[in-house]
Design an enzyme around this catalytic site. Structure first.
Site, mmCIF file in Angstrom:
data_model
loop_
_atom_site.group_PDB
_atom_site.id
_atom_site.type_symbol
_atom_site.label_atom_id
_atom_site.label_comp_id
_atom_site.label_asym_id
_atom_site.label_seq_id
_atom_site.Cartn_x
_atom_site.Cartn_y
_atom_site.Cartn_z
ATOM 1 N N TRP A 46 5.787 -4.584 5.052
ATOM 2 C CA TRP A 46 5.475 -3.130 4.662
ATOM 3 C C TRP A 46 6.907 -2.673 4.155
ATOM 4 O O TRP A 46 7.806 -2.588 5.096
ATOM 5 C CB TRP A 46 4.528 -2.332 5.426
ATOM 6 C CG TRP A 46 3.325 -2.365 4.971
ATOM 7 C CD1 TRP A 46 2.363 -3.263 5.305
ATOM 8 C CD2 TRP A 46 2.338 -1.270 4.317
ATOM 9 N NE1 TRP A 46 1.211 -2.994 4.591
ATOM 10 C CE2 TRP A 46 1.357 -1.674 4.169
ATOM 11 C CE3 TRP A 46 3.001 0.101 3.920
ATOM 12 C CZ2 TRP A 46 0.254 -1.018 3.544
ATOM 13 C CZ3 TRP A 46 2.010 0.773 3.423
ATOM 14 C CH2 TRP A 46 0.665 0.633 3.154
ATOM 15 N N ASP A 55 -0.688 10.605 3.387
ATOM 16 C CA ASP A 55 -1.569 11.575 3.041
ATOM 17 C C ASP A 55 -2.522 11.979 4.188
ATOM 18 O O ASP A 55 -3.430 12.899 4.346
ATOM 19 C CB ASP A 55 -2.081 11.421 1.524
ATOM 20 C CG ASP A 55 -1.365 11.379 0.550
ATOM 21 O OD1 ASP A 55 -0.229 11.950 0.746
ATOM 22 O OD2 ASP A 55 -1.539 10.700 -0.309
ATOM 23 N N HIS A 61 -3.151 8.141 9.293
ATOM 24 C CA HIS A 61 -2.984 6.808 9.774
ATOM 25 C C HIS A 61 -1.426 6.317 10.088
ATOM 26 O O HIS A 61 -1.552 5.526 11.093
ATOM 27 C CB HIS A 61 -3.313 6.019 8.456
ATOM 28 C CG HIS A 61 -3.671 4.549 8.663
ATOM 29 N ND1 HIS A 61 -4.873 4.200 9.101
ATOM 30 C CD2 HIS A 61 -2.978 3.523 8.520
ATOM 31 C CE1 HIS A 61 -5.011 3.068 9.306
ATOM 32 N NE2 HIS A 61 -3.760 2.431 8.837
HETATM 33 N N1 RBF Z 1 2.717 -0.598 7.771
HETATM 34 C C1 RBF Z 1 3.993 -0.162 7.917
HETATM 35 O O1 RBF Z 1 4.818 -1.064 8.283
HETATM 36 N N2 RBF Z 1 4.481 0.812 7.340
HETATM 37 C C2 RBF Z 1 3.710 1.708 6.859
HETATM 38 O O2 RBF Z 1 3.916 2.754 6.413
HETATM 39 C C3 RBF Z 1 2.160 1.435 6.577
HETATM 40 N N3 RBF Z 1 1.387 2.344 5.984
HETATM 41 C C4 RBF Z 1 0.112 1.875 5.931
HETATM 42 C C5 RBF Z 1 -0.838 2.930 5.664
HETATM 43 C C6 RBF Z 1 -2.094 2.940 5.409
HETATM 44 C C7 RBF Z 1 -3.243 3.780 5.058
HETATM 45 C C8 RBF Z 1 -2.467 1.336 6.075
HETATM 46 C C9 RBF Z 1 -3.886 1.074 6.119
HETATM 47 C C10 RBF Z 1 -1.775 0.312 6.491
HETATM 48 C C11 RBF Z 1 -0.672 0.691 6.504
HETATM 49 N N4 RBF Z 1 0.433 0.013 7.006
HETATM 50 C C12 RBF Z 1 1.796 0.191 7.206
HETATM 51 C C13 RBF Z 1 0.105 -1.496 7.380
HETATM 52 C C14 RBF Z 1 -0.178 -1.677 8.951
HETATM 53 O O3 RBF Z 1 0.955 -1.613 9.623
HETATM 54 C C15 RBF Z 1 -1.072 -3.058 9.150
HETATM 55 O O4 RBF Z 1 -0.261 -4.118 8.865
HETATM 56 C C16 RBF Z 1 -2.344 -3.023 8.719
HETATM 57 O O5 RBF Z 1 -2.908 -1.702 8.970
HETATM 58 C C17 RBF Z 1 -3.260 -4.323 8.969
HETATM 59 O O6 RBF Z 1 -3.164 -4.248 10.313
#
Ligand code: RBF
Length: 167
Positions: free
Chosen positions: A31, A93, A96
């Protein structure tokens, strides 16, 4: 916890132990890949500048920062001397992002408490992309550099503490 006057890439070379022979695992979240790739590059480069061989750095990716805990918990079992967990969570927003940050922070802290291999906190938690860029090789330096130096110092710490306990 202001870092206004602290550049994440600044370190005193005289305080960094010789890192020749150290083995370091790095777990990187996919991500916000543009940010985590810069953090990874900073960490690898700083490790190598201080003597870690390229072949002694193992890099594995996980989908998101939440998976860093599992990734690091597996990586510590592979014979590395330290694990650096790299991720970037940017405020969204909904709340989470806070749940993810809490989970990762608690998970990595717990790993440090329950097993012997130091796990280094390379998670950037920012309000927006600009703040993340500032800390991934921008005007605040690179948190990857800081993680590399911390990994070297913690490996050295463990070696010294083991020596002292034998005396
Ligand atoms: N993972 C990140 O590494 N950085 C983020 O900013 C991030 N934002 C997320 C926002 C939402 C709404 C969701 C559902 C997931 C996000 N994730 C983010 C992914 C999270 O770390 C993880 O990989 C997933 O939720 C699957 O377990």
């Amino acid at each position: 916890m202001a870092t206004k006057n602290h550049n994440l890439s600044d370190y005193d070379i005289n305080t960094v132990p010789n890192a020749v022979g150290m083995k370091v695992g790095i777990v990187v979240a996919e991500w916000n890949e543009s940010i985590t790739a810069s953090l990874l590059n900073g960490a690898k480069q700083t490790l190598m500048e201080n003597g870690v061989a390229a072949d002694d750095i193992t890099v594995m990716t996980v989908p998101g920062s939440f998976e860093l805990v599992y990734g690091a918990s597996q990586m510590v079992k592979t014979g590395v001397d330290a694990v650096i967990a790299i991720g970037c969570v940017i405020r969204g927003d909904t709340p989470h992002d806070r749940y993810i940050c809490q989970g990762v922070t608690y998970g990595l802290a717990r790993l440090n408490a329950v097993q012997d291999v130091p796990v280094i906190y390379g998670l950037i938690t920012t309000l927006d992309m600009q703040q993340a860029e500032d800390r991934a090789g921008g005007r605040m330096g690179n948190k990857g550099d800081e993680c590399a130096i911390t990994a070297i110092k913690m490996i050295d710490f463990l070696r010294n503490v083991k020596c002292k306990c034998k005396m």
